[in-house]
Design a protein around this motif. Structure first.
Motif: not given
Length: 245
Positions: A39, A117, A120-121, A125-126, A128-129, A131, A212
């Motif tokens: 993730t 996480a 900010r998102h 999950s992270l 695609d972005h 961190d 995440t």
């Protein structure tokens, strides 16, 4: 019961308790790496060997991984281990609950990473972005764990990797290492390390749909529970006061 028999029983009880605690932490380390890899953009936060290899692939231009993610994770891991070496050393010398204190800091860092996480998102999950701040916090926490496990020095249970434990287990099962072959608990510890990483990876995979942030918060809560139980059970004499170390 004679004094010698009582001492042997106490040592055996302490050894069993150590095995349960370290096996639990091994499962949680496997879960952290599963959450990280699946993730957070295909990066490990506990398995430093994996990050070093990913970094080498990125440096020579093979694969699709950028240099930043494995570099950040590896640097944070090293800093976490260094911080543990500097801070935990004093705790070991003057505080019997140093192990629980180190786990509490690890759990707090994982919780902070999870909260960051989410903030900010959101709850996804992270992948695609990715961190780098979240990666760094989790990597730092796992570096601290590496120092904690090293200081605990429970044979065959480093909680973060399985290579040496797997080879020692094979040696014991084949009789190549006589001491391991003669001690059932040593074999149990080695098997618990290998199985623990596998179980943790499976557990981490199962909780990745939570996103995440929530997955990291769940692992953080489990680490904090282990830390609290170490103190509470020792206080009520249900756990050896010097369980670790």
């Amino acid at each position: 019961m004679s004094e010698a028999a009582g001492s042997q029983a106490s040592a055996a009880r302490r050894e069993r308790q150590q095995t349960v605690v370290m096996a639990t932490l091994t499962v949680l380390a496997g879960a952290v790496d599963a959450v990280s890899f699946l993730t957070m953009g295909q990066v490990f936060t506990a398995l430093a060997t994996g990050n070093l290899l990913f970094l080498s692939f990125a440096v020579v231009g093979e694969g699709e991984l950028p240099v930043a993610r494995p570099a950040v994770a590896l640097a944070a891991f090293v800093l976490g281990a260094a911080a543990g070496a500097l801070a935990t050393g004093g705790l070991v010398a003057r505080h019997r609950h140093w192990f629980a204190a180190a786990l509490a800091v690890e759990g707090a860092l994982l919780a902070l990473a999870g909260a960051t996480a989410l903030w900010r998102h959101g709850s996804g999950s992270l992948t695609d972005h990715p961190d780098n701040l979240v990666i760094a916090m989790v990597g730092f926490a796992m570096g601290l764990r590496a120092d904690t496990a090293l200081r605990a020095a429970v044979p065959g249970m480093p909680t973060l990797l399985v290579q040496v434990s797997l080879v020692r287990l094979v040696h014991g099962l084949t009789g190549a290492t006589e001491a391991t072959a003669q001690r059932p608990m040593a074999r149990v510890r080695l098997a618990a390390t290998v199985a623990g990483i596998f179980a943790g990876g499976a557990l981490g995979t199962l909780i990745t749909p939570w996103g995440t942030g929530r997955a990291l918060l769940a692992v953080a809560a489990a680490v904090l529970v282990v830390a609290a139980l170490n103190v509470i059970l020792a206080r009520y004499h249900l756990l050896s006061p010097e369980l670790i170390g």
